[in-house]
Design a protein around this motif. Structure first.
Motif, PDB file in Angstrom:
ATOM      1  N   ASP A 150      33.493  36.447  60.154  1.00 33.26           N
ATOM      2  CA  ASP A 150      34.902  36.052  60.227  1.00 33.26           C
ATOM      3  C   ASP A 150      35.550  36.482  61.539  1.00 33.26           C
ATOM      4  O   ASP A 150      36.522  35.880  61.991  1.00 33.26           O
ATOM      5  CB  ASP A 150      35.706  36.669  59.074  1.00 33.26           C
ATOM      6  N   TRP A 151      35.046  37.570  62.110  1.00 30.76           N
ATOM      7  CA  TRP A 151      35.649  38.161  63.314  1.00 30.76           C
ATOM      8  C   TRP A 151      34.595  38.329  64.408  1.00 30.76           C
ATOM      9  O   TRP A 151      34.278  39.443  64.820  1.00 30.76           O
ATOM     10  CB  TRP A 151      36.302  39.504  62.970  1.00 30.76           C
ATOM     11  N   PRO A 152      34.030  37.225  64.914  1.00 33.06           N
ATOM     12  CA  PRO A 152      32.919  37.331  65.877  1.00 33.06           C
ATOM     13  C   PRO A 152      33.313  37.947  67.220  1.00 33.06           C
ATOM     14  O   PRO A 152      32.441  38.436  67.935  1.00 33.06           O
ATOM     15  CB  PRO A 152      32.461  35.874  66.061  1.00 33.06           C
ATOM     16  N   THR A 153      34.605  37.966  67.543  1.00 32.00           N
ATOM     17  CA  THR A 153      35.011  38.547  68.829  1.00 32.00           C
ATOM     18  C   THR A 153      35.219  40.049  68.751  1.00 32.00           C
ATOM     19  O   THR A 153      35.520  40.677  69.770  1.00 32.00           O
ATOM     20  CB  THR A 153      36.306  37.884  69.363  1.00 32.00           C
ATOM     21  N   TYR A 154      35.033  40.641  67.559  1.00 34.62           N
ATOM     22  CA  TYR A 154      35.191  42.094  67.446  1.00 34.62           C
ATOM     23  C   TYR A 154      34.077  42.776  68.232  1.00 34.62           C
ATOM     24  O   TYR A 154      32.895  42.543  68.017  1.00 34.62           O
ATOM     25  CB  TYR A 154      35.164  42.549  65.985  1.00 34.62           C
ATOM     26  N   SER A 155      34.472  43.639  69.151  1.00 41.69           N
ATOM     27  CA  SER A 155      33.505  44.274  70.055  1.00 41.69           C
ATOM     28  C   SER A 155      32.837  45.505  69.453  1.00 41.69           C
ATOM     29  O   SER A 155      31.837  45.978  69.973  1.00 41.69           O
ATOM     30  CB  SER A 155      34.208  44.676  71.348  1.00 41.69           C
ATOM     31  N   GLY A 156      33.417  46.040  68.406  1.00 41.42           N
ATOM     32  CA  GLY A 156      32.881  47.267  67.835  1.00 41.42           C
ATOM     33  C   GLY A 156      33.344  48.506  68.569  1.00 41.42           C
ATOM     34  O   GLY A 156      32.969  49.615  68.219  1.00 41.42           O
ATOM     35  N   GLN A 157      34.154  48.320  69.599  1.00 46.81           N
ATOM     36  CA  GLN A 157      34.683  49.460  70.342  1.00 46.81           C
ATOM     37  C   GLN A 157      35.672  50.214  69.480  1.00 46.81           C
ATOM     38  O   GLN A 157      36.483  49.613  68.780  1.00 46.81           O
ATOM     39  CB  GLN A 157      35.381  48.997  71.624  1.00 46.81           C
ATOM     40  N   THR A 158      35.608  51.502  69.529  1.00 52.16           N
ATOM     41  CA  THR A 158      36.495  52.317  68.706  1.00 52.16           C
ATOM     42  C   THR A 158      37.522  53.036  69.549  1.00 52.16           C
ATOM     43  O   THR A 158      38.152  53.971  69.093  1.00 52.16           O
ATOM     44  CB  THR A 158      35.684  53.344  67.899  1.00 52.16           C
ATOM     45  N   GLY A 159      37.680  52.621  70.785  1.00 52.75           N
ATOM     46  CA  GLY A 159      38.605  53.302  71.695  1.00 52.75           C
ATOM     47  C   GLY A 159      40.052  53.160  71.287  1.00 52.75           C
ATOM     48  O   GLY A 159      40.428  52.251  70.564  1.00 52.75           O
ATOM     49  N   ASN A 160      40.840  54.060  71.779  1.00 52.41           N
ATOM     50  CA  ASN A 160      42.275  54.088  71.564  1.00 52.41           C
ATOM     51  C   ASN A 160      42.892  53.965  72.942  1.00 52.41           C
ATOM     52  O   ASN A 160      42.321  54.423  73.935  1.00 52.41           O
ATOM     53  CB  ASN A 160      42.624  55.428  70.890  1.00 52.41           C
TER      54      ASN A 160
END
Length: 166
Positions: A150-160
């Motif tokens: 559903d969210w293929p552009t999610y990079s998995g980055q957890t940065g703030n």
């Protein structure tokens, strides 16, 4: 008050997550902390594309199923983190009356004593709500990973936005 441009558009939605006694004034006081959390925590986690997609969908009369499914994850993190910020900034307290800005104690049946909430309690509740909010951010990340189709552009980055790894 309805704030269509935010993930939590009204008092009832907020109150369903964190009890604010349906207070319109408290909800309005939370507007600035909610915007801060959106800008510094939610948007960097989601990424620009997903953030904008959700924002565009959620103002529709009937948002898409995938946006409706992800909104509770965002809203819970947002509500707890925003209340933690407001408590730290204003000395607000969570009481049986909701998010409250002074403590009331009854010395006898005829007199009540109003005073600012105690710093120790405010610090405890702010830390507690921040911890709950951070846990909900982790759940949001997990949700995005599990629902990658559903969210293929999610990079998995957890940065703030404030924590960069340069």
């Amino acid at each position: 008050t309805i704030l269509k441009s935010t993930f939590i558009p009204d008092t009832n939605t907020f109150n369903a997550i964190v009890f604010i006694n349906h207070s319109r004034l408290t909800f309005l006081r939370l507007k600035s902390p909610m915007q801060l959390v959106e800008d510094l925590d939610i948007k960097p986690l989601l990424g620009e594309a997903i953030f904008n997609e959700i924002k565009l969908e959620m103002v529709k009369k009937t948002p898409s199923a995938k946006v409706s499914a992800i909104l509770p994850y965002i809203q819970k993190a947002l509500a707890y983190l925003a209340t933690a910020l407001l408590m730290e900034e204003s000395g607000a307290d969570l009481t049986d009356k909701g998010l409250y800005f002074e403590s009331t104690s009854s010395e006898n049946n005829l007199t009540t004593n109003k005073q600012p909430a105690e710093n120790e309690r405010i610090n405890f509740l702010a830390k507690r709500n921040k911890g709950i909010g951070m846990n909900y951010l982790e759940r949001l990340k997990s949700y995005l990973i599990v629902n990658a189709t559903d969210w293929p552009t999610y990079s998995g980055q957890t940065g703030n936005a404030l924590r960069r790894n340069n």
